[in-house]
Design a protein around this motif. Structure first.
Motif, PDB file in Angstrom:
ATOM      1  N   CYS A  20      17.351  -4.275  18.381  1.00  0.00           N
ATOM      2  CA  CYS A  20      17.870  -3.544  17.235  1.00  0.00           C
ATOM      3  C   CYS A  20      17.176  -4.080  15.989  1.00  0.00           C
ATOM      4  O   CYS A  20      16.880  -5.276  15.910  1.00  0.00           O
ATOM      5  CB  CYS A  20      19.371  -3.742  17.135  1.00  0.00           C
ATOM      6  SG  CYS A  20      20.123  -2.790  15.817  1.00  0.00           S
ATOM      7  N   ASP A  74      20.622  11.273  13.247  1.00  0.00           N
ATOM      8  CA  ASP A  74      19.915  10.286  14.041  1.00  0.00           C
ATOM      9  C   ASP A  74      18.871  10.997  14.880  1.00  0.00           C
ATOM     10  O   ASP A  74      18.858  12.223  14.952  1.00  0.00           O
ATOM     11  CB  ASP A  74      20.854   9.425  14.907  1.00  0.00           C
ATOM     12  CG  ASP A  74      21.708  10.210  15.883  1.00  0.00           C
ATOM     13  OD1 ASP A  74      21.220  11.197  16.484  1.00  0.00           O
ATOM     14  OD2 ASP A  74      22.873   9.839  16.077  1.00  0.00           O
ATOM     15  N   LEU A 115      25.740   2.863  15.472  1.00  0.00           N
ATOM     16  CA  LEU A 115      24.754   2.950  14.383  1.00  0.00           C
ATOM     17  C   LEU A 115      25.368   3.608  13.156  1.00  0.00           C
ATOM     18  O   LEU A 115      25.141   3.169  12.027  1.00  0.00           O
ATOM     19  CB  LEU A 115      23.510   3.705  14.817  1.00  0.00           C
ATOM     20  CG  LEU A 115      22.591   3.006  15.814  1.00  0.00           C
ATOM     21  CD1 LEU A 115      21.346   3.858  16.063  1.00  0.00           C
ATOM     22  CD2 LEU A 115      22.190   1.633  15.353  1.00  0.00           C
TER      23      LEU A 115
END
Length: 124
Positions: A20, A74, A115
């Motif tokens: 990440c 996203d 997220l």
């Protein structure tokens, strides 16, 4: 500069998350990140920056041409063994967060939500 370490640790701690990072898509600079394996975050930051820039430019061109006013929530890139999930940060324009997920272990819906929540964590 904002410390993103706590958010990165939470995201990497999710089942199936291999890496990440938070990246500045203007410069491609990796601001913070973590890989639990041998994934090269610098290379992925540069590559994912190009993807983010291209999509942002496409959305802007559509807006100019057709007046479509939309934004990226996203983006998902599906590979044989991995998902790459990219999300522009609304709380910090110019930055995006991405995760590399093991397809056999990760829950994609939970990763997308994580997220989104990570970005909200920084809103005032």
């Amino acid at each position: 500069m904002v410390n993103f370490e706590q958010v990165i640790e939470e995201l990497v701690g999710m089942r199936g998350t291999l890496a990440c990072a938070i990246v500045d898509y203007e410069s491609g600079m990796l601001l913070d990140g973590r890989s639990v394996g041998t994934i090269d975050l610098d290379i992925l930051s540069i590559g994912n920056t190009e993807i983010m820039r291209a999509e942002i430019k496409s959305i802007a061109l559509l807006h100019e041409k057709d007046g479509q006013d939309d934004e990226i929530e996203d983006m998902l890139i599906t590979l044989g063994m991995y998902y790459y999930l990219l999300r522009p940060m609304k709380s910090y324009p110019g930055l995006f967060v991405f995760s590399v997920l093991d397809k056999s272990k990760a829950n994609l819906a939970l990763a997308r939500r994580a997220l989104r929540d990570a970005d909200r964590h920084f809103k005032a």
